[in-house]
Scaffold this motif. Sequence first.
Motif, PDB file in Angstrom:
ATOM      1  N   THR A 183      -0.783  16.572 -43.943  1.00 53.53           N
ATOM      2  CA  THR A 183       0.571  16.505 -42.883  1.00 53.53           C
ATOM      3  C   THR A 183       1.557  18.080 -42.917  1.00 53.53           C
ATOM      4  OG1 THR A 183       1.055  15.443 -44.652  1.00 53.53           O
ATOM      5  CG2 THR A 183       1.119  14.318 -42.872  1.00 53.53           C
ATOM      6  N   PHE A 184       1.024  18.500 -41.720  1.00 54.69           N
ATOM      7  CA  PHE A 184       2.325  19.618 -41.575  1.00 54.69           C
ATOM      8  C   PHE A 184       2.348  20.021 -40.000  1.00 54.69           C
ATOM      9  CE2 PHE A 184      -0.984  22.389 -39.518  1.00 54.69           C
ATOM     10  CZ  PHE A 184      -2.331  21.904 -40.149  1.00 54.69           C
ATOM     11  N   GLN A 185       3.523  21.205 -40.159  1.00 58.63           N
ATOM     12  CA  GLN A 185       4.154  21.122 -38.748  1.00 58.63           C
ATOM     13  C   GLN A 185       3.363  22.504 -38.357  1.00 58.63           C
ATOM     14  OE1 GLN A 185       5.168  19.423 -36.656  1.00 58.63           O
ATOM     15  NE2 GLN A 185       4.804  17.391 -37.997  1.00 58.63           N
ATOM     16  N   THR A 186       3.737  23.458 -39.269  1.00 59.16           N
ATOM     17  CA  THR A 186       3.562  25.130 -38.544  1.00 59.16           C
ATOM     18  C   THR A 186       2.461  25.524 -40.449  1.00 59.16           C
ATOM     19  OG1 THR A 186       5.006  25.845 -40.447  1.00 59.16           O
ATOM     20  CG2 THR A 186       6.149  25.293 -38.191  1.00 59.16           C
ATOM     21  N   PHE A 187       2.099  26.880 -39.879  1.00 60.81           N
ATOM     22  CA  PHE A 187       0.811  27.268 -40.380  1.00 60.81           C
ATOM     23  C   PHE A 187       0.633  28.624 -40.316  1.00 60.81           C
ATOM     24  CE2 PHE A 187      -2.823  27.861 -38.135  1.00 60.81           C
ATOM     25  CZ  PHE A 187      -2.406  27.090 -36.642  1.00 60.81           C
ATOM     26  N   ARG A 188      -0.175  29.629 -40.951  1.00 57.26           N
ATOM     27  CA  ARG A 188      -0.337  30.639 -40.916  1.00 57.26           C
ATOM     28  C   ARG A 188      -1.812  30.851 -41.694  1.00 57.26           C
ATOM     29  NH1 ARG A 188       2.995  35.326 -43.618  1.00 57.26           N
ATOM     30  NH2 ARG A 188       0.718  36.315 -43.248  1.00 57.26           N
ATOM     31  N   VAL A 189      -2.505  31.698 -41.108  1.00 65.85           N
ATOM     32  CA  VAL A 189      -3.707  32.415 -40.859  1.00 65.85           C
ATOM     33  C   VAL A 189      -3.511  33.410 -41.875  1.00 65.85           C
ATOM     34  CG1 VAL A 189      -5.892  33.057 -40.957  1.00 65.85           C
ATOM     35  CG2 VAL A 189      -4.748  31.185 -39.590  1.00 65.85           C
ATOM     36  N   THR A 190      -4.252  34.324 -43.303  1.00 64.63           N
ATOM     37  CA  THR A 190      -4.359  35.401 -43.849  1.00 64.63           C
ATOM     38  C   THR A 190      -5.738  35.652 -44.278  1.00 64.63           C
ATOM     39  OG1 THR A 190      -1.609  34.850 -44.610  1.00 64.63           O
ATOM     40  CG2 THR A 190      -3.619  36.344 -46.177  1.00 64.63           C
ATOM     41  N   THR A 191      -6.435  36.822 -43.441  1.00 69.25           N
ATOM     42  CA  THR A 191      -7.655  36.526 -43.390  1.00 69.25           C
ATOM     43  C   THR A 191      -7.862  38.030 -44.462  1.00 69.25           C
ATOM     44  OG1 THR A 191      -8.017  35.721 -41.842  1.00 69.25           O
ATOM     45  CG2 THR A 191      -9.315  37.556 -42.422  1.00 69.25           C
ATOM     46  N   LYS A 192      -8.939  38.125 -45.498  1.00 70.75           N
ATOM     47  CA  LYS A 192      -9.226  38.817 -46.337  1.00 70.75           C
ATOM     48  C   LYS A 192     -10.549  39.778 -46.155  1.00 70.75           C
ATOM     49  CE  LYS A 192      -5.484  39.325 -49.821  1.00 70.75           C
ATOM     50  NZ  LYS A 192      -5.103  38.434 -51.256  1.00 70.75           N
ATOM     51  N   ARG A 193     -10.644  41.119 -46.023  1.00 70.91           N
ATOM     52  CA  ARG A 193     -12.431  41.381 -45.988  1.00 70.91           C
ATOM     53  C   ARG A 193     -12.835  41.728 -46.783  1.00 70.91           C
ATOM     54  NH1 ARG A 193     -12.828  44.901 -40.658  1.00 70.91           N
ATOM     55  NH2 ARG A 193     -10.947  45.668 -42.218  1.00 70.91           N
TER      56      ARG A 193
END
Length: 393
Positions: free
Chosen positions: A104-114
């Motif tokens: 259950t959540f309203q907001t998210f972010r994606v954090t990518t590391k290569r």
Amino acid sequence: MPYALVHYHELALKGRNRGFFEQRLIQHLQRALKNTGVTDVRSLPGRIRVTFQSETSWDDVQDRLRHTFGVANYSLAHSQPINYDAPDLQPLCEAMATALQSKTFQTFRVTTKRADKRFSKTSIELNREIGEYLCATTGKRVSLNAADVTIGVEIVDGTAYFSLVKYPGPGGLPTGISHTVLCLISGGIDSPVAAYRMMKRGCKVIFVHFHGRPYLSRASEEKVRDLVSHFTRYQLTARLYLVPFGDIQRNVVVNTPAPSRVILYRRMMMRIAEEIAKTERCWGLVTGDSLGQVASQTPENLQTVSNAASLPILRPLIGMDKLEIINEAQRIGTFDTSIEPDQDCCTLFVPRHPNTRCRLPDVEQAERSLPIQSMIQEGITSAELAEFSLHAA
Ligand code: ATP
Ligand code: MG
């Protein structure tokens, strides 16, 4: 296949130390994770990957990772193979959308590391493309500053890993990388915290406890056994030397003036500890002293005690307030055992007015009436060794 991705602090790892650090950490994890269903622990560029079976309990795995020094943080990760030159993000995005369903959540972010810059898209491009897909399929919003869920994506060696939560590890350095020290553990609040601090900096800690038997009960010894056993969750095994100290104290009482007795006891402890330390190849003795806390911990008395040993005496709590030490004892789980009632040998034959400034010449003078060498010998030969292990033998 579920994985745990384990990260360590890069800052601690300059240059050539890195491989050694990583190897030690991997070896420790392999031993710590024995019997949990983990099938593989290996080094990937910049992180360590722990592979386990789907029926393995994540709680069990976490319990070991949380108690492994050198682990800065870790996450439960799922993986998706990914083509570097023509990446198709669809399978990865679908797997993420599925994993998010139960949250259950309203907001998210994606954090990518290569880990690997050969990958044809940049981290920012990946964040955006995955974010757009997840907004469209889940109906949730992206928030860069205050996201409810941060989805970590790591592109390493041809695989994309993603995870929803990053858990803190204990930090510090892998057990054993800073060699072995001997901690004088009393069963009070302070010395277990001192031992923890040294463990955290990569020392393997061996313990010695001086007990008042036959004049006092076994209570302090039982507490110390519990405390040392507690530390096996960090260092997997532990050795505890139990030294009967009652007769040695009686000898001091009969032959020396009352006000400097506690310092004389302490000097005897240091001498016996030093002998044990030599046989165990320890490079230092550790105590829970904190400057000015009690009469035996004034600058003068600490110096007079230090003088009895030639190994370095490490006092990791020297600059801490009692309250800070108590907070740390609570955090590391030793406090409740430490405050159980006992009879510490230091309460035996204690003078009413201890001298806060025992000068070395006076103490040395008092010691001339004691058979120091045979007292040390008595301590060593009557010591019992108890061994502890996290995993049943
Ligand atoms: P602690 O809470 O660790 O007992 P303390 O504040 O009570 O510390 P002292 O009793 O003066 O202080 O002890 C100072 C240090 O001397 C302890 O932290 C410990 O390292 C060592 N020490 C004292 N008593 C013993 C003992 N019976 N066996 C082993 N070490 C001891
Ligand atoms: Mg004490």
